[in-house]
Design a protein around this motif. Structure first.
Motif, mmCIF file in Angstrom:
data_model
loop_
_atom_site.group_PDB
_atom_site.id
_atom_site.type_symbol
_atom_site.label_atom_id
_atom_site.label_comp_id
_atom_site.label_asym_id
_atom_site.label_seq_id
_atom_site.Cartn_x
_atom_site.Cartn_y
_atom_site.Cartn_z
ATOM 1 N N ARG A 94 0.838 -1.205 0.000
ATOM 2 C CA ARG A 94 0.000 0.000 0.000
ATOM 3 C C ARG A 94 0.872 1.253 0.000
ATOM 4 O O ARG A 94 1.729 1.404 0.873
ATOM 5 N N SER A 100 -9.665 -2.092 2.548
ATOM 6 C CA SER A 100 -9.802 -2.710 3.873
ATOM 7 C C SER A 100 -9.034 -1.981 4.973
ATOM 8 O O SER A 100 -9.438 -1.992 6.130
ATOM 9 N N ASP A 175 -2.552 0.761 -4.319
ATOM 10 C CA ASP A 175 -2.196 -0.489 -3.629
ATOM 11 C C ASP A 175 -2.317 -1.640 -4.608
ATOM 12 O O ASP A 175 -2.848 -1.474 -5.712
ATOM 13 N N LYS A 177 -1.989 -6.350 -4.889
ATOM 14 C CA LYS A 177 -1.801 -7.661 -4.265
ATOM 15 C C LYS A 177 -0.886 -8.528 -5.123
ATOM 16 O O LYS A 177 -1.027 -8.538 -6.351
ATOM 17 N N THR A 198 -6.470 -6.584 -9.414
ATOM 18 C CA THR A 198 -5.632 -6.827 -8.224
ATOM 19 C C THR A 198 -4.870 -5.590 -7.753
ATOM 20 O O THR A 198 -4.055 -5.683 -6.839
ATOM 21 N N ARG A 200 -5.165 -1.077 -7.173
ATOM 22 C CA ARG A 200 -5.971 0.154 -7.262
ATOM 23 C C ARG A 200 -5.152 1.180 -8.016
ATOM 24 O O ARG A 200 -4.006 1.463 -7.640
ATOM 25 N N ARG A 216 -16.882 -2.878 -7.842
ATOM 26 C CA ARG A 216 -17.252 -3.124 -6.436
ATOM 27 C C ARG A 216 -18.282 -2.111 -5.952
ATOM 28 O O ARG A 216 -19.224 -2.445 -5.264
HETATM 29 N N1 UDP Z 1 -6.867 -7.633 -3.589
HETATM 30 C C1 UDP Z 1 -6.897 -8.682 -4.475
HETATM 31 N N2 UDP Z 1 -7.485 -9.864 -4.095
HETATM 32 C C2 UDP Z 1 -8.044 -10.043 -2.880
HETATM 33 C C3 UDP Z 1 -8.022 -8.966 -1.972
HETATM 34 C C4 UDP Z 1 -7.435 -7.781 -2.358
HETATM 35 O O1 UDP Z 1 -6.373 -8.573 -5.576
HETATM 36 O O2 UDP Z 1 -8.539 -11.156 -2.596
HETATM 37 C C5 UDP Z 1 -6.235 -6.358 -3.971
HETATM 38 C C6 UDP Z 1 -7.240 -5.223 -4.127
HETATM 39 O O3 UDP Z 1 -7.684 -5.117 -5.456
HETATM 40 C C7 UDP Z 1 -6.435 -4.025 -3.710
HETATM 41 C C8 UDP Z 1 -5.420 -4.558 -2.699
HETATM 42 O O4 UDP Z 1 -5.361 -5.971 -2.936
HETATM 43 O O5 UDP Z 1 -5.732 -3.497 -4.824
HETATM 44 C C9 UDP Z 1 -5.798 -4.297 -1.264
HETATM 45 O O6 UDP Z 1 -7.103 -4.782 -1.035
HETATM 46 P P1 UDP Z 1 -7.828 -4.528 0.364
HETATM 47 O O7 UDP Z 1 -7.083 -5.248 1.446
HETATM 48 O O8 UDP Z 1 -8.016 -3.077 0.533
HETATM 49 O O9 UDP Z 1 -9.189 -5.292 0.229
HETATM 50 P P2 UDP Z 1 -10.550 -4.921 -0.514
HETATM 51 O O10 UDP Z 1 -10.917 -3.530 -0.195
HETATM 52 O O11 UDP Z 1 -10.268 -5.154 -1.953
HETATM 53 O O12 UDP Z 1 -11.495 -5.924 0.073
#
Ligand code: UDP
Length: 235
Positions: A94, A100, A175, A177, A198, A200, A216
């Motif tokens: 991030r 989240s 951010d 993943k 995957t 943002r 979303r």
């Molecule tokens: N992310 C992902 N797969 C997952 C969960 C998150 O690719 O199962 C990516 C999501 O798109 C974002 C980053 O990881 O770019 C952080 O996600 P976050 O923890 O904020 O969760 P979210 O809001 O997507 O539930």
């Protein structure tokens, strides 16, 4: 390769066996899910956009000395990949607060991190992919101690390479993943995908979201956002 021997079908990808036991073909689907699969939909041409964006970004990372799973883009929506033994952990990097971490810790969306922040999530659908600390990773033996150090180093290097690449294209890398695995020789290799599903991505000037958050949160212009990101990455 032929699409005959399906090894696995996930929410956004199908993995096919190939003639080579050390390689698999990953087909990117237009299907989209969010909120643990509770929200379902289709995003036209997402599979093609994500396959191409992933291929371009994996090649960029390879040029910077990072080993990736990618062998080649073999169909417009399919990547030929090295087979890996995946670690059961998702690594989130991030640069700015979103998603989240805002809900969990009260960050305001868009707040800049003092330094890139790394988080780990256990890949376990029935537990809802919970956040895990390094203590949990060690106790559950999810990743070896030395390997975790290497994964952290790789994740930060990937962030540096990608942040610069996207900044040059007018995009904030908020951010993303990552998923890592081990190849047959025991090397730690970047797997899975890097795409608007995957990551943002925000337009640097307007802060318009150009990623899966449009789906979303029902923000509209979903297909356009994926197409726009492909255009910027291809520049
Ligand atoms: N992310 C992902 N797969 C997952 C969960 C998150 O690719 O199962 C990516 C999501 O798109 C974002 C980053 O990881 O770019 C952080 O996600 P976050 O923890 O904020 O969760 P979210 O809001 O997507 O539930």
């Amino acid at each position: 390769m032929t699409r005959e021997n399906k090894l696995y079908e996930g929410k956004a990808k199908i993995v096919w066996a190939t003639e080579d036991p050390n390689e698999v073909a990953q087909q990117f689907k237009d299907d989209a899910t969010a909120f643990d699969g509770k929200k379902k939909g289709q995003i036209a041409r997402k599979g093609v956009c994500n396959a191409r964006i992933s291929a371009i970004l994996f090649r960029l990372l390879e040029e910077h000395g990072i080993a990736t799973q990618l062998v080649d883009l073999i169909f417009e929506d399919t990547l030929l990949c090295k087979k890996l033994q995946m670690y059961p952990v998702e690594v989130v990097v991030r640069n700015y607060a979103a998603g989240s971490i805002c809900k969990r810790l009260g960050f305001e969306e868009g707040a800049q991190m003092k330094q890139p922040l790394l988080e780990f999530f256990l890949k376990n659908d029935s537990l809802g992919d919970p956040l895990v600390t390094e203590v949990h990773i060690e106790e559950l033996a999810l990743v070896g101690g030395e390997e975790l150090g290497e994964i952290k180093r790789l994740a930060l290097k990937i962030n540096a390479v990608l942040s610069k690449f996207f900044a040059e294209r007018g995009v904030m890398l908020v951010d993303f993943k990552l998923e890592f695995g081990k190849d047959s020789e025991g090397n730690i290799v970047l797997g899975d995908e890097i795409s608007p599903d995957t990551c943002r991505f925000w337009d640097a000037n307007t802060k318009k979201k150009l990623d899966k958050d449009r789906f979303r949160r029902d923000l509209g212009d979903v297909e356009e956002a994926y197409a726009e990101m492909l255009k910027r990455v291809e520049k």
